[in-house]
Design a protein around this motif. Structure first.
Motif, PDB file in Angstrom:
ATOM      1  N   VAL A  61      40.116  30.992  15.246  1.00 56.57           N
ATOM      2  CA  VAL A  61      41.441  31.145  15.845  1.00 56.57           C
ATOM      3  C   VAL A  61      41.341  32.100  17.020  1.00 56.57           C
ATOM      4  O   VAL A  61      40.523  33.023  17.031  1.00 56.57           O
ATOM      5  N   GLY A  62      42.168  31.872  18.036  1.00 52.83           N
ATOM      6  CA  GLY A  62      42.217  32.762  19.189  1.00 52.83           C
ATOM      7  C   GLY A  62      43.524  33.528  19.236  1.00 52.83           C
ATOM      8  O   GLY A  62      44.548  33.082  18.697  1.00 52.83           O
ATOM      9  N   VAL A  63      43.487  34.695  19.872  1.00 48.02           N
ATOM     10  CA  VAL A  63      44.691  35.489  20.132  1.00 48.02           C
ATOM     11  C   VAL A  63      44.721  35.805  21.617  1.00 48.02           C
ATOM     12  O   VAL A  63      43.847  36.507  22.133  1.00 48.02           O
ATOM     13  N   LEU A  64      45.698  35.277  22.318  1.00 49.96           N
ATOM     14  CA  LEU A  64      45.879  35.542  23.744  1.00 49.96           C
ATOM     15  C   LEU A  64      46.811  36.727  23.900  1.00 49.96           C
ATOM     16  O   LEU A  64      47.932  36.724  23.376  1.00 49.96           O
ATOM     17  N   HIS A  65      46.351  37.750  24.633  1.00 49.62           N
ATOM     18  CA  HIS A  65      47.149  38.971  24.819  1.00 49.62           C
ATOM     19  C   HIS A  65      46.915  39.494  26.223  1.00 49.62           C
ATOM     20  O   HIS A  65      46.211  38.869  27.030  1.00 49.62           O
ATOM     21  N   ALA A  66      47.486  40.635  26.527  1.00 48.65           N
ATOM     22  CA  ALA A  66      47.346  41.199  27.865  1.00 48.65           C
ATOM     23  C   ALA A  66      47.193  42.712  27.790  1.00 48.65           C
ATOM     24  O   ALA A  66      47.763  43.368  26.915  1.00 48.65           O
ATOM     25  N   PHE A  67      46.423  43.244  28.717  1.00 43.08           N
ATOM     26  CA  PHE A  67      46.289  44.687  28.856  1.00 43.08           C
ATOM     27  C   PHE A  67      47.348  45.218  29.814  1.00 43.08           C
ATOM     28  O   PHE A  67      47.830  44.498  30.696  1.00 43.08           O
ATOM     29  N   GLY A  68      47.712  46.480  29.640  1.00 52.19           N
ATOM     30  CA  GLY A  68      48.773  47.068  30.442  1.00 52.19           C
ATOM     31  C   GLY A  68      50.130  46.865  29.792  1.00 52.19           C
ATOM     32  O   GLY A  68      50.228  46.463  28.633  1.00 52.19           O
ATOM     33  N   GLU A  69      51.185  47.114  30.545  1.00 50.78           N
ATOM     34  CA  GLU A  69      52.539  47.054  30.004  1.00 50.78           C
ATOM     35  C   GLU A  69      53.119  45.645  29.980  1.00 50.78           C
ATOM     36  O   GLU A  69      54.107  45.398  29.282  1.00 50.78           O
ATOM     37  N   HIS A  70      52.530  44.738  30.755  1.00 47.15           N
ATOM     38  CA  HIS A  70      53.146  43.429  30.938  1.00 47.15           C
ATOM     39  C   HIS A  70      52.164  42.304  30.612  1.00 47.15           C
ATOM     40  O   HIS A  70      50.959  42.425  30.851  1.00 47.15           O
ATOM     41  N   PHE A  71      52.707  41.194  30.119  1.00 44.64           N
ATOM     42  CA  PHE A  71      51.883  40.012  29.882  1.00 44.64           C
ATOM     43  C   PHE A  71      51.440  39.428  31.222  1.00 44.64           C
ATOM     44  O   PHE A  71      50.253  39.310  31.493  1.00 44.64           O
ATOM     45  N   THR A  72      52.379  39.073  32.076  1.00 47.91           N
ATOM     46  CA  THR A  72      52.048  38.664  33.440  1.00 47.91           C
ATOM     47  C   THR A  72      53.319  38.503  34.265  1.00 47.91           C
ATOM     48  O   THR A  72      54.343  38.037  33.775  1.00 47.91           O
ATOM     49  N   ALA A  73      53.203  38.869  35.533  1.00 52.41           N
ATOM     50  CA  ALA A  73      54.294  38.629  36.478  1.00 52.41           C
ATOM     51  C   ALA A  73      54.208  37.233  37.086  1.00 52.41           C
ATOM     52  O   ALA A  73      55.050  36.865  37.902  1.00 52.41           O
ATOM     53  N   GLY A  74      53.192  36.459  36.701  1.00 55.11           N
ATOM     54  CA  GLY A  74      53.065  35.091  37.189  1.00 55.11           C
ATOM     55  C   GLY A  74      51.905  34.921  38.141  1.00 55.11           C
ATOM     56  O   GLY A  74      50.938  35.698  38.139  1.00 55.11           O
ATOM     57  N   LEU A  75      51.983  33.911  38.978  1.00 59.99           N
ATOM     58  CA  LEU A  75      50.922  33.630  39.939  1.00 59.99           C
ATOM     59  C   LEU A  75      50.889  34.680  41.034  1.00 59.99           C
ATOM     60  O   LEU A  75      51.926  35.153  41.494  1.00 59.99           O
ATOM     61  N   ASP A  76      49.683  35.049  41.458  1.00 60.96           N
ATOM     62  CA  ASP A  76      49.517  35.839  42.683  1.00 60.96           C
ATOM     63  C   ASP A  76      49.559  34.832  43.830  1.00 60.96           C
ATOM     64  O   ASP A  76      48.530  34.274  44.241  1.00 60.96           O
ATOM     65  N   LEU A  77      50.761  34.571  44.337  1.00 52.33           N
ATOM     66  CA  LEU A  77      50.960  33.459  45.263  1.00 52.33           C
ATOM     67  C   LEU A  77      50.060  33.494  46.499  1.00 52.33           C
ATOM     68  O   LEU A  77      49.523  32.455  46.888  1.00 52.33           O
ATOM     69  N   PRO A  78      49.859  34.645  47.146  1.00 50.95           N
ATOM     70  CA  PRO A  78      48.968  34.623  48.311  1.00 50.95           C
ATOM     71  C   PRO A  78      47.562  34.129  47.984  1.00 50.95           C
ATOM     72  O   PRO A  78      46.894  33.551  48.848  1.00 50.95           O
ATOM     73  N   GLN A  79      47.117  34.345  46.737  1.00 53.04           N
ATOM     74  CA  GLN A  79      45.773  33.925  46.369  1.00 53.04           C
ATOM     75  C   GLN A  79      45.696  32.477  45.894  1.00 53.04           C
ATOM     76  O   GLN A  79      44.609  31.882  45.887  1.00 53.04           O
ATOM     77  N   VAL A  80      46.823  31.899  45.501  1.00 53.20           N
ATOM     78  CA  VAL A  80      46.771  30.536  44.947  1.00 53.20           C
ATOM     79  C   VAL A  80      47.527  29.510  45.773  1.00 53.20           C
ATOM     80  O   VAL A  80      47.404  28.312  45.509  1.00 53.20           O
ATOM     81  N   VAL A  81      48.277  29.952  46.795  1.00 51.90           N
ATOM     82  CA  VAL A  81      49.122  29.004  47.519  1.00 51.90           C
ATOM     83  C   VAL A  81      48.308  27.903  48.182  1.00 51.90           C
ATOM     84  O   VAL A  81      48.741  26.740  48.238  1.00 51.90           O
ATOM     85  N   ALA A  82      47.120  28.227  48.660  1.00 49.80           N
ATOM     86  CA  ALA A  82      46.295  27.184  49.296  1.00 49.80           C
ATOM     87  C   ALA A  82      45.914  26.099  48.295  1.00 49.80           C
ATOM     88  O   ALA A  82      45.856  24.909  48.639  1.00 49.80           O
ATOM     89  N   TYR A  83      45.670  26.494  47.048  1.00 52.00           N
ATOM     90  CA  TYR A  83      45.358  25.520  46.006  1.00 52.00           C
ATOM     91  C   TYR A  83      46.559  24.607  45.777  1.00 52.00           C
ATOM     92  O   TYR A  83      46.403  23.384  45.612  1.00 52.00           O
ATOM     93  N   LEU A  84      47.762  25.193  45.739  1.00 56.28           N
ATOM     94  CA  LEU A  84      48.965  24.407  45.514  1.00 56.28           C
ATOM     95  C   LEU A  84      49.189  23.427  46.664  1.00 56.28           C
ATOM     96  O   LEU A  84      49.560  22.261  46.445  1.00 56.28           O
ATOM     97  N   GLN A  85      48.969  23.882  47.893  1.00 54.27           N
ATOM     98  CA  GLN A  85      49.185  23.023  49.058  1.00 54.27           C
ATOM     99  C   GLN A  85      48.210  21.860  49.100  1.00 54.27           C
ATOM    100  O   GLN A  85      48.554  20.761  49.543  1.00 54.27           O
TER     101      GLN A  85
END
Length: 273
Positions: A61-85
């Protein structure tokens, strides 16, 4: 209380993995300085971690979690926008796709996944937790499926799983308004199965993972896949698997151990064989 220590991540973030209790794979999102904003490198490493879970026979079994205070704010758009386009996938082909909705060229996950979410859980974070099997949320969670605010369509499973869990009206409320909602609303909509204090989040997720890991691994996988088949292909398709799946399970060493444990009135000790 379980405390997890992350590695020092590179600027583009990383995915930390750790095996505990021999059978549980902890999968940690590690870019807290950027609220765990997702980069291409993180997507690749996440798929590699999910693939490891399925391919390692000792892992159950796996457990997906996150370090820090937050799970995620979402995509880092500047780094992924080219992939989306370009319409280019962020996950390399041939691996287990963590959103788990059957993308061509990718493997479907076989083993169960528990997600532990906290703090900000936006966009891809919601889709990853909905792609897991069981979700434990901290009481400080803030959720938002805000793609429409950026002229993006959610393509990680939200349009599939939100209406499946919450009904069309509730799904449209959150998908089309890009509103922010709390853990209580996520629980009402069946997006999460438990809400706990943030300090106890990992322990609560691990308690569920340990219960799963204690069961017969082949039966867990077969049960999980049958539920998904019923949802995706309908009742008749799932029923058609009842006899052949049960026949394989009944011939296993673990099935014999289950009978012995029943007779001897003790917990079973499953080996995965």
């Amino acid at each position: 209380m379980t405390t997890l220590t992350p590695t020092t991540p590179p600027p583009e973030g990383c995915i930390d993995t750790q095996v505990i209790d021999d059978h549980i794979l902890l999968i940690g999102i590690n870019r807290p300085a950027k609220r765990n904003g997702w980069t291409p490198a993180m997507f690749r490493q996440l798929a590699e971690a999910y693939t490891r879970l399925d391919d390692d026979p000792s892992l159950r079994v796996g457990v997906l979690h996150a370090f820090g205070e937050h799970f995620t704010a979402g995509l880092d758009l500047p780094q992924v926008v080219a992939y989306l386009q370009r319409g280019e996938k962020l996950t390399p082909a041939g691996l287990v796709e963590p959103h788990d909705f059957g993308m061509p060229g990718y493997r479907r996950r076989q083993k169960p996944m528990v997600a532990a979410v906290k703090g900000i859980c936006f966009t891809v974070g919601i889709e990853l937790m909905l792609g897991a099997d069981i979700v434990v949320a901290a009481d400080d969670c803030r959720f938002s499926q805000m793609e429409v605010q950026r002229c993006i369509m959610p393509t990680g499973g939200a349009t599939l799983r939100m209406p499946e869990r919450a009904g069309v009206g509730n799904a449209m409320l959150h998908l089309l308004t890009a509103d922010e909602f709390d853990a209580a609303e996520a629980y009402r909509c069946n997006f999460v199965q438990k809400v706990v204090p943030v300090a106890g989040l990992i322990d609560a997720a691990l308690a569920i993972a340990r219960r799963i890991a204690a069961q017969a691994p082949a039966a867990v996988v077969a049960t999980r896949l049958n539920v998904l088949k019923a949802i995706e292909l309908g009742q008749a398709a799932a029923v058609a698997d009842f006899v052949p799946a049960q026949k394989v399970l009944a011939a296993s060493e673990d099935a014999a151990e289950g009978v012995r444990a029943f007779i001897e009135k003790r917990p079973a000790r499953f080996t995965g064989r």
